[in-house]
Scaffold this active site. Structure first.
Site, PDB file in Angstrom:
ATOM      1  N   SER A  21      26.801  47.498  31.818  1.00  0.00           N
ATOM      2  CA  SER A  21      27.107  48.511  32.844  1.00  0.00           C
ATOM      3  C   SER A  21      28.613  48.637  33.036  1.00  0.00           C
ATOM      4  O   SER A  21      29.122  49.743  33.241  1.00  0.00           O
ATOM      5  CB  SER A  21      26.390  48.205  34.162  1.00  0.00           C
ATOM      6  OG  SER A  21      26.942  47.075  34.780  1.00  0.00           O
ATOM      7  N   ASN A 112      39.471  40.254  31.434  1.00  0.00           N
ATOM      8  CA  ASN A 112      38.081  39.873  31.694  1.00  0.00           C
ATOM      9  C   ASN A 112      37.722  40.230  33.122  1.00  0.00           C
ATOM     10  O   ASN A 112      38.581  40.260  33.994  1.00  0.00           O
ATOM     11  CB  ASN A 112      37.903  38.356  31.496  1.00  0.00           C
ATOM     12  CG  ASN A 112      36.470  37.901  31.731  1.00  0.00           C
ATOM     13  OD1 ASN A 112      35.522  38.584  31.323  1.00  0.00           O
ATOM     14  ND2 ASN A 112      36.288  36.770  32.390  1.00  0.00           N
ATOM     15  N   HIS A 114      35.166  39.007  36.211  1.00  0.00           N
ATOM     16  CA  HIS A 114      34.361  37.843  36.593  1.00  0.00           C
ATOM     17  C   HIS A 114      33.772  38.071  37.994  1.00  0.00           C
ATOM     18  O   HIS A 114      34.482  38.518  38.891  1.00  0.00           O
ATOM     19  CB  HIS A 114      35.243  36.591  36.574  1.00  0.00           C
ATOM     20  CG  HIS A 114      34.477  35.343  36.841  1.00  0.00           C
ATOM     21  ND1 HIS A 114      33.665  34.757  35.897  1.00  0.00           N
ATOM     22  CD2 HIS A 114      34.359  34.585  37.962  1.00  0.00           C
ATOM     23  CE1 HIS A 114      33.087  33.689  36.424  1.00  0.00           C
ATOM     24  NE2 HIS A 114      33.501  33.567  37.664  1.00  0.00           N
ATOM     25  N   GLU A 179      32.558  45.902  40.714  1.00  0.00           N
ATOM     26  CA  GLU A 179      33.169  45.653  39.398  1.00  0.00           C
ATOM     27  C   GLU A 179      33.452  46.969  38.683  1.00  0.00           C
ATOM     28  O   GLU A 179      34.501  47.150  38.070  1.00  0.00           O
ATOM     29  CB  GLU A 179      32.230  44.794  38.534  1.00  0.00           C
ATOM     30  CG  GLU A 179      32.073  43.369  39.018  1.00  0.00           C
ATOM     31  CD  GLU A 179      31.186  42.552  38.089  1.00  0.00           C
ATOM     32  OE1 GLU A 179      31.216  42.754  36.864  1.00  0.00           O
ATOM     33  OE2 GLU A 179      30.439  41.693  38.597  1.00  0.00           O
TER      34      GLU A 179
END
Ligand code: GAR
Length: 193
Positions: A21, A112, A114, A179
């Site tokens: 996603s 990244n 997280h 996110e």
């Protein structure tokens, strides 16, 4: 930091292991005018990753490498990245740890996302650990990747409140939604640094 050269978007590879996603939102972002990156390659360590379907939908090349022989496959990935002139990597739900050698080849160019407020809850099972510890807040973090797990310089974080009856899955859902918003914003920030 990462500098834009000319008017061309920076060729980027997204590494995934599952749903993808975040990949989907990164692709959507990459197609906007303001995006400094284009997504030219999807890499997965899992042939069954749902996110690989996005490659077909958006006509982006995809490659699967199983990581059982990590160094061998990392070297193959490095060749593929070179072949596609990839200059930046976004890890998006990629559940393997890259080696020091690999990271050194893309120093300062790997990002990244997280699902915790780093430096809290590095590694796996972040939501369960946050709930078990009765945290009032959790969230998500976009950071540069260095050789220590989830420890690179933080680019952007979003804090969210943990509600009274929060479960692992309700928390995961709430955080994932954030996110999708902060990853593109973090990329914009990296290019304005
Ligand atoms: C996301 O919550 C991401 O932060 C997490 O996996 C999920 C992937 O979702 N990543 C990690 O835990 C990395 N250690 P997605 O495949 O739908 O983007």
């Amino acid at each position: 930091m990462v500098k834009l050269t000319g008017y061309k978007k920076i060729k980027t590879a997204v590494f995934i292991s599952g749903t993808g996603s975040n990949l989907k939102y990164l692709i959507k972002f990459s197609k906007t005018k303001q995006s400094p990156i284009s997504i030219n390659l999807i890499i997965s360590d899992n042939a069954k990753a749902k996110g690989l379907k996005l490659g077909k939908i958006y006509k982006i090349k995809k490659k699967v490498f199983n990581f059982r022989k990590k160094y061998k496959f990392e070297n193959q990935i490095l060749s593929v990245l070179k072949e596609h002139q990839i200059k930046m990597i976004c890890l998006a739900g990629f559940m393997k740890i890259l080696s020091r050698n690999f990271i050194s080849k893309f120093k300062g160019k790997i990002l990244n996302i997280h699902p915790s407020l780093l430096p809290k809850y590095k590694g796996l099972n972040t939501h369960k650990r946050a709930l078990d510890n009765h945290e009032k807040y959790s969230g998500c973090t976009v950071h540069f990747v260095n050789t220590r797990l989830d420890s690179g310089k933080i680019i952007l974080q979003k804090k969210i409140r943990i509600t009274k009856n929060e479960t692992k899955s309700s928390l995961a859902k709430k955080i994932l939604k954030q996110e999708h918003k902060i990853y593109p914003r973090a990329i914009l920030k990296v290019f304005s640094l």
